[in-house]
Design a protein around this motif. Structure first.
Motif, PDB file in Angstrom:
ATOM      1  N   LEU A 143       0.846  -1.185   0.000  1.00  0.00           N
ATOM      2  CA  LEU A 143       0.000   0.000   0.000  1.00  0.00           C
ATOM      3  C   LEU A 143       0.885   1.240   0.000  1.00  0.00           C
ATOM      4  O   LEU A 143       2.037   1.194   0.413  1.00  0.00           O
ATOM      5  N   THR A 144       0.315   2.337  -0.471  1.00  0.00           N
ATOM      6  CA  THR A 144       1.019   3.602  -0.387  1.00  0.00           C
ATOM      7  C   THR A 144       0.397   4.401   0.749  1.00  0.00           C
ATOM      8  O   THR A 144      -0.821   4.545   0.799  1.00  0.00           O
ATOM      9  N   VAL A 145       1.219   4.864   1.655  1.00  0.00           N
ATOM     10  CA  VAL A 145       0.689   5.710   2.711  1.00  0.00           C
ATOM     11  C   VAL A 145       1.245   7.112   2.552  1.00  0.00           C
ATOM     12  O   VAL A 145       2.452   7.320   2.503  1.00  0.00           O
ATOM     13  N   GLN A 146       0.347   8.071   2.421  1.00  0.00           N
ATOM     14  CA  GLN A 146       0.759   9.463   2.301  1.00  0.00           C
ATOM     15  C   GLN A 146       0.411  10.173   3.590  1.00  0.00           C
ATOM     16  O   GLN A 146      -0.571   9.833   4.232  1.00  0.00           O
ATOM     17  N   THR A 147       1.208  11.163   3.941  1.00  0.00           N
ATOM     18  CA  THR A 147       0.817  11.995   5.077  1.00  0.00           C
ATOM     19  C   THR A 147       0.731  13.437   4.618  1.00  0.00           C
ATOM     20  O   THR A 147       1.544  13.891   3.816  1.00  0.00           O
ATOM     21  N   ARG A 148      -0.259  14.124   5.104  1.00  0.00           N
ATOM     22  CA  ARG A 148      -0.367  15.562   4.863  1.00  0.00           C
ATOM     23  C   ARG A 148      -0.475  16.223   6.222  1.00  0.00           C
ATOM     24  O   ARG A 148      -1.534  16.251   6.825  1.00  0.00           O
ATOM     25  N   ILE A 175      -5.813  -0.218   6.634  1.00  0.00           N
ATOM     26  CA  ILE A 175      -4.895  -1.172   6.013  1.00  0.00           C
ATOM     27  C   ILE A 175      -5.635  -2.471   5.690  1.00  0.00           C
ATOM     28  O   ILE A 175      -5.496  -3.035   4.610  1.00  0.00           O
ATOM     29  N   LYS A 176      -6.474  -2.899   6.641  1.00  0.00           N
ATOM     30  CA  LYS A 176      -7.221  -4.139   6.460  1.00  0.00           C
ATOM     31  C   LYS A 176      -8.158  -4.061   5.253  1.00  0.00           C
ATOM     32  O   LYS A 176      -8.286  -5.006   4.491  1.00  0.00           O
ATOM     33  N   PHE A 177      -8.849  -2.932   5.110  1.00  0.00           N
ATOM     34  CA  PHE A 177      -9.927  -2.870   4.134  1.00  0.00           C
ATOM     35  C   PHE A 177      -9.520  -2.270   2.796  1.00  0.00           C
ATOM     36  O   PHE A 177     -10.350  -2.069   1.923  1.00  0.00           O
ATOM     37  N   THR A 178      -8.242  -1.959   2.660  1.00  0.00           N
ATOM     38  CA  THR A 178      -7.805  -1.429   1.379  1.00  0.00           C
ATOM     39  C   THR A 178      -7.155  -2.550   0.588  1.00  0.00           C
ATOM     40  O   THR A 178      -6.267  -3.220   1.093  1.00  0.00           O
ATOM     41  N   PRO A 179      -7.642  -2.777  -0.619  1.00  0.00           N
ATOM     42  CA  PRO A 179      -7.057  -3.860  -1.415  1.00  0.00           C
ATOM     43  C   PRO A 179      -5.596  -3.569  -1.750  1.00  0.00           C
ATOM     44  O   PRO A 179      -5.152  -2.420  -1.672  1.00  0.00           O
ATOM     45  N   VAL A 195      -7.780  20.466  16.103  1.00  0.00           N
ATOM     46  CA  VAL A 195      -6.976  19.861  15.062  1.00  0.00           C
ATOM     47  C   VAL A 195      -7.815  18.718  14.521  1.00  0.00           C
ATOM     48  O   VAL A 195      -8.339  17.909  15.294  1.00  0.00           O
ATOM     49  N   GLN A 196      -7.987  18.697  13.215  1.00  0.00           N
ATOM     50  CA  GLN A 196      -8.797  17.642  12.621  1.00  0.00           C
ATOM     51  C   GLN A 196      -7.897  16.603  11.958  1.00  0.00           C
ATOM     52  O   GLN A 196      -7.104  16.911  11.090  1.00  0.00           O
ATOM     53  N   PHE A 197      -8.033  15.380  12.419  1.00  0.00           N
ATOM     54  CA  PHE A 197      -7.264  14.268  11.872  1.00  0.00           C
ATOM     55  C   PHE A 197      -8.146  13.499  10.901  1.00  0.00           C
ATOM     56  O   PHE A 197      -9.345  13.379  11.125  1.00  0.00           O
ATOM     57  N   ALA A 198      -7.542  12.965   9.851  1.00  0.00           N
ATOM     58  CA  ALA A 198      -8.326  12.159   8.921  1.00  0.00           C
ATOM     59  C   ALA A 198      -7.498  10.989   8.417  1.00  0.00           C
ATOM     60  O   ALA A 198      -6.305  11.129   8.156  1.00  0.00           O
ATOM     61  N   VAL A 199      -8.132   9.833   8.335  1.00  0.00           N
ATOM     62  CA  VAL A 199      -7.495   8.658   7.742  1.00  0.00           C
ATOM     63  C   VAL A 199      -8.379   8.226   6.578  1.00  0.00           C
ATOM     64  O   VAL A 199      -9.513   7.789   6.777  1.00  0.00           O
ATOM     65  N   ALA A 200      -7.881   8.404   5.366  1.00  0.00           N
ATOM     66  CA  ALA A 200      -8.685   8.096   4.179  1.00  0.00           C
ATOM     67  C   ALA A 200      -8.104   6.885   3.470  1.00  0.00           C
ATOM     68  O   ALA A 200      -6.885   6.741   3.367  1.00  0.00           O
ATOM     69  N   ASP A 201      -8.973   5.994   3.011  1.00  0.00           N
ATOM     70  CA  ASP A 201      -8.478   4.844   2.265  1.00  0.00           C
ATOM     71  C   ASP A 201      -9.184   4.733   0.917  1.00  0.00           C
ATOM     72  O   ASP A 201     -10.178   5.409   0.665  1.00  0.00           O
ATOM     73  N   THR A 202      -8.628   3.888   0.066  1.00  0.00           N
ATOM     74  CA  THR A 202      -9.249   3.668  -1.238  1.00  0.00           C
ATOM     75  C   THR A 202      -9.905   2.295  -1.253  1.00  0.00           C
ATOM     76  O   THR A 202      -9.916   1.606  -2.258  1.00  0.00           O
ATOM     77  N   GLY A 258     -17.829   1.733  -2.580  1.00  0.00           N
ATOM     78  CA  GLY A 258     -17.069   1.618  -3.814  1.00  0.00           C
ATOM     79  C   GLY A 258     -15.986   2.659  -3.989  1.00  0.00           C
ATOM     80  O   GLY A 258     -15.129   2.527  -4.841  1.00  0.00           O
ATOM     81  N   SER A 259     -16.016   3.724  -3.175  1.00  0.00           N
ATOM     82  CA  SER A 259     -14.970   4.721  -3.392  1.00  0.00           C
ATOM     83  C   SER A 259     -14.223   5.094  -2.109  1.00  0.00           C
ATOM     84  O   SER A 259     -13.793   6.221  -1.932  1.00  0.00           O
ATOM     85  N   GLY A 260     -14.106   4.146  -1.209  1.00  0.00           N
ATOM     86  CA  GLY A 260     -13.271   4.372  -0.045  1.00  0.00           C
ATOM     87  C   GLY A 260     -13.969   5.071   1.100  1.00  0.00           C
ATOM     88  O   GLY A 260     -15.106   5.529   0.975  1.00  0.00           O
ATOM     89  N   SER A 261     -13.274   5.126   2.236  1.00  0.00           N
ATOM     90  CA  SER A 261     -13.848   5.762   3.417  1.00  0.00           C
ATOM     91  C   SER A 261     -12.843   6.734   4.003  1.00  0.00           C
ATOM     92  O   SER A 261     -11.638   6.545   3.893  1.00  0.00           O
ATOM     93  N   THR A 262     -13.347   7.775   4.641  1.00  0.00           N
ATOM     94  CA  THR A 262     -12.494   8.672   5.390  1.00  0.00           C
ATOM     95  C   THR A 262     -13.034   8.766   6.814  1.00  0.00           C
ATOM     96  O   THR A 262     -14.184   9.143   7.015  1.00  0.00           O
TER      97      THR A 262
END
Lengths: 548, 135
Positions: A143-148, A175-179, A195-202, A258-262
């Motif tokens: 997987l690719t993990v990006q941080t912003r 990590i579990k749910f991202t193909p 401070v707003q944290f977000a974890v977005a997956d595809t 179908g288009s991921g979760s944040t």
């Protein structure tokens, strides 16, 4: 029944009214009893969960231990199949252990037994470290993990262990749910007072009808097929929700099938500058009230910027951590506290009930402990120089207000401004490339497309170093160089000349002595950075003397 | 190197005690097992272990009572004790009575081994220190 039931509810006489009131009272009492009973059952259930979980731990430990005795070959060599089966036992046991831990945690939260130990946490290094710790899981699935994450220091006032728990939970779900070969983005940003944290997956996303139940207990996430140990306990998100709420934040999800979760959550923010001031004020108030002394020591690693640009932010931060650890040990039992500003490579040590002599001794000890010790960075061994300054209240005529003012001023150079480099080049691409790469390495960057533009900028801007291209139209590098050296206000700014291979530089520039340096194109960024560092080494001292 | 140090493992869960025993023996320790506090007190007297790993909830005599009894008989901190329990919130209570470490079940055996080694090392260092200083 000797009295017919009333169909109309209007109590017609006093007796009816009294009767009505009595009934109401009775019903109230009943409700109260039911409530108490519910609370009691809740308590019982929580106690039961806690007891059962504890009881499970011992047999689980036994299973776990014997499984590892087998895999470690303490009972003889296993066949391939046997080894495989024991590993399945181990995996399932691990899952049970996690479940039990989650159940216990959940029971504790419900019983109000979770107390937060809040500290000031700087967002960027904190999140980076958590993401880093999950690398093995990420690599497994490619997987690719990006941080912003925010560049500027941004702090939260929170229990770091609990926030870690929340982030790890959200990240491991992602990590579990991202193909395989999917992407996960972790971000944090300032939002008003939070401070707003977000974890977005595809990943696969979540069915909208499942969203409302998502943060309830025992709602195992079902988002696609997965194998045994990957199954969730169904408690993670409900625990996360409670932990975030305990901090006064909120947590929610934005998702489309179908288009991921944040997954997003907020925590109240805290500015490090405020933290410094608050610590100073509290310490000072305490000292005044008890008529005792109060000292602060500011510690900065002199080579921090250099280490960061040479070895990267991670190595610099880990050196700083090591320094912090040494300093912490050498504060020993003194009533003190340390606030570290990772971003700038410095720490404020607050010492309660320590007078001037004591403070000087401690500061000296810090310096010795750190400077006597070689640190490892990759293959290299470095020795650090520690810049130490201290301030004590009361100290002669220094009153409380003066102390605060002085302390706040002392803090300024510690949050040292980043060094500014002026890139002079007529080629847009090169300007952009240099700007981006240098900014990545912690510099502020100005760009100028021509020599005239550069000279114009130098009139108003403080520039610490100039990167100068020789071959430019209208006014070439040679000319700019000489103009710079003739002007007393720009004479001392180090200039790094960028030339194409084969160009003769000594011809027109003459022998200029120590301020004449150049790199030849095409250059490696590493090489450029190390030249820049060499040139800048004298600069901090110049600035320090200006500031005093 | 453990050098054949003797460890007493006290746990009413006999299978777990056995697992710990096998693990410790594989590292060269001698191991004796007791299944409650009273047995533990007897074995301390006859076997003179260098370290005791003590469970808390046990029939006949629990770990807390056992620890206090050990302190009374031999003095506080004389015999190094590591508490090994499923309860995670009694550490302070035990620390008041003087223990070397507190480990929660299920535990990581490598971690337990490191802790044991650390305690024994510390003890033998302290002993050689006192034997050098003339009284």
């Amino acid at each position: 029944m000797d009295r017919p039931a009333k169909t109309s509810d209007t109590p017609s006489d006093k007796t009816d009214l009294l009767e009505h009131a009595r009934q109401l009272e009775e019903r109230n009492a009943e409700l109260n009893r039911a409530n108490q009973e519910l609370a009691r059952r809740d308590q019982l259930r929580t106690d039961l969960v806690s007891m059962v979980s504890h009881e499970l731990r011992t047999p689980l430990a036994t299973v776990k231990e014997f499984a590892s005795i087998l895999t470690d070959g303490l009972a003889g060599q296993l066949t391939r199949d046997q080894a495989e089966y024991v590993r399945i036992i181990q995996k399932s046991t691990e899952r049970m252990v996690r479940l039990v831990d989650d159940l216990l945690e959940s029971a504790k939260i419900e019983a109000g037994q979770v107390l937060l130990t809040k500290r000031f946490v700087e967002v960027r290094p904190f999140v980076e470290q958590i993401v880093h710790s999950l690398n093995p899981l990420v690599d497994n699935k490619q997987l690719t993990v990006q941080t912003r994450l925010p560049e500027e220091p941004l702090g939260i006032f929170a229990d770091p262990d609990k926030v870690t728990q929340v982030l790890v939970n959200l990240l491991s779900n992602a990590i579990k749910f991202t193909p395989e070969s999917g992407r996960i983005t972790v971000s944090a940003e300032e939002r008003d007072n939070d401070v707003q944290f977000a974890v977005a997956d595809t990943g696969l996303g979540i069915d909208p009808q499942d969203v409302p139940k998502l943060f309830e207990k025992f709602q195992p996430l079902r988002r696609g097929p997965m194998s045994g140990s990957a199954k969730s306990t169904g408690l993670g998100l409900s625990i996360s929700k409670r932990l975030v709420e305990l901090h006064g934040g909120r947590i929610w999800v934005e998702s489309q099938l179908g288009s991921g979760s944040t997954f997003l959550f907020t925590l109240p923010k805290y500015h490090l500058e405020e933290v410094f001031t608050e610590y100073l004020k509290t310490g000072l108030a305490h000292a005044k009230e008890r008529q005792t002394a109060f000292s602060i020591i500011l510690v900065a690693v002199a080579q921090f910027e250099e280490l960061r640009s040479r070895h990267g932010a991670e190595a610099a931060t880990s050196l700083l951590k090591e320094t912090e650890r040494l300093i912490r040990t050498s504060v020993r039992r003194q009533s003190g506290d340390i606030i570290v500003r990772w971003q700038h490579g410095d720490m404020l040590v607050v010492l309660v009930e320590v007078d001037k002599a004591g403070c000087a001794a401690i500061a000296q000890r810090f310096k010795q402990t750190v400077e006597d010790r070689p640190f490892r960075v990759g293959e290299a061994e470095v020795r650090l120089t520690l810049l130490v300054s201290s301030l004590t209240y009361p100290d002669g005529p220094l009153d409380a207000d003066e102390f605060l003012r002085l302390a706040e001023r002392t803090l300024q150079p510690v949050s040292r401004p980043r060094l500014r480099i002026l890139v002079v080049d007529d080629e847009t691409k090169i300007r952009q490339f240099l700007k981006e790469s240098l900014e990545l390495h912690g510099f502020e960057v100005n760009t100028a497309a021509s020599g005239l533009d550069a000279l114009e900028q130098l009139k108003t801007q403080t520039i610490h170093l100039i990167l100068l291209d020789l071959m430019m139209p209208v006014m070439d590098g040679y000319e700019v160089y000489h103009l710079l050296k003739e002007n007393p206000s720009t004479r001392d700014i180090p200039v790094l000349i960028v030339t194409a291979k084969g160009e003769r530089t000594d011809r027109a520039l003459g022998m200029e002595g120590p301020t004449y340096h150049y790199v030849t194109k095409p250059f490696e960024l590493e090489q450029l950075l190390s030249k820049i560092q060499q040139l800048l080494q004298r600069v901090p001292q110049q600035r320090a003397s200006q500031e005093e | 190197m453990p050098g054949g140090k003797k460890i007493l493992v006290v746990d009413d869960e006999q299978q777990l005690a056995l697992a710990v025993k096998i693990r410790l023996q594989s590292r060269g320790y001698q191991v004796v097992i007791a299944s409650d506090g009273r047995q533990a007190l007897e074995l301390i007297q006859t076997e003179k272990p260098d370290l005791v790993i003590l469970d808390v909830f046990m029939p006949v005599m629990d770990g807390y009572f056992c620890l206090r009894e050990i302190n009374q008989r031999y003095g506080r901190n004389k015999i190094p004790i590591i508490i090994l329990t499923a309860r995670d919130r009694m550490k302070e209570l035990f620390e008041l009575e003087g223990i070397e470490d507190y480990v929660i079940k299920p535990f990581d055996h490598d971690d337990l081994l490191i802790r044991i080694e650390r305690v024994l090392k510390r003890r033998s260092a302290a002993e050689s220190e006192t034997s050098r200083t003339p009284l």
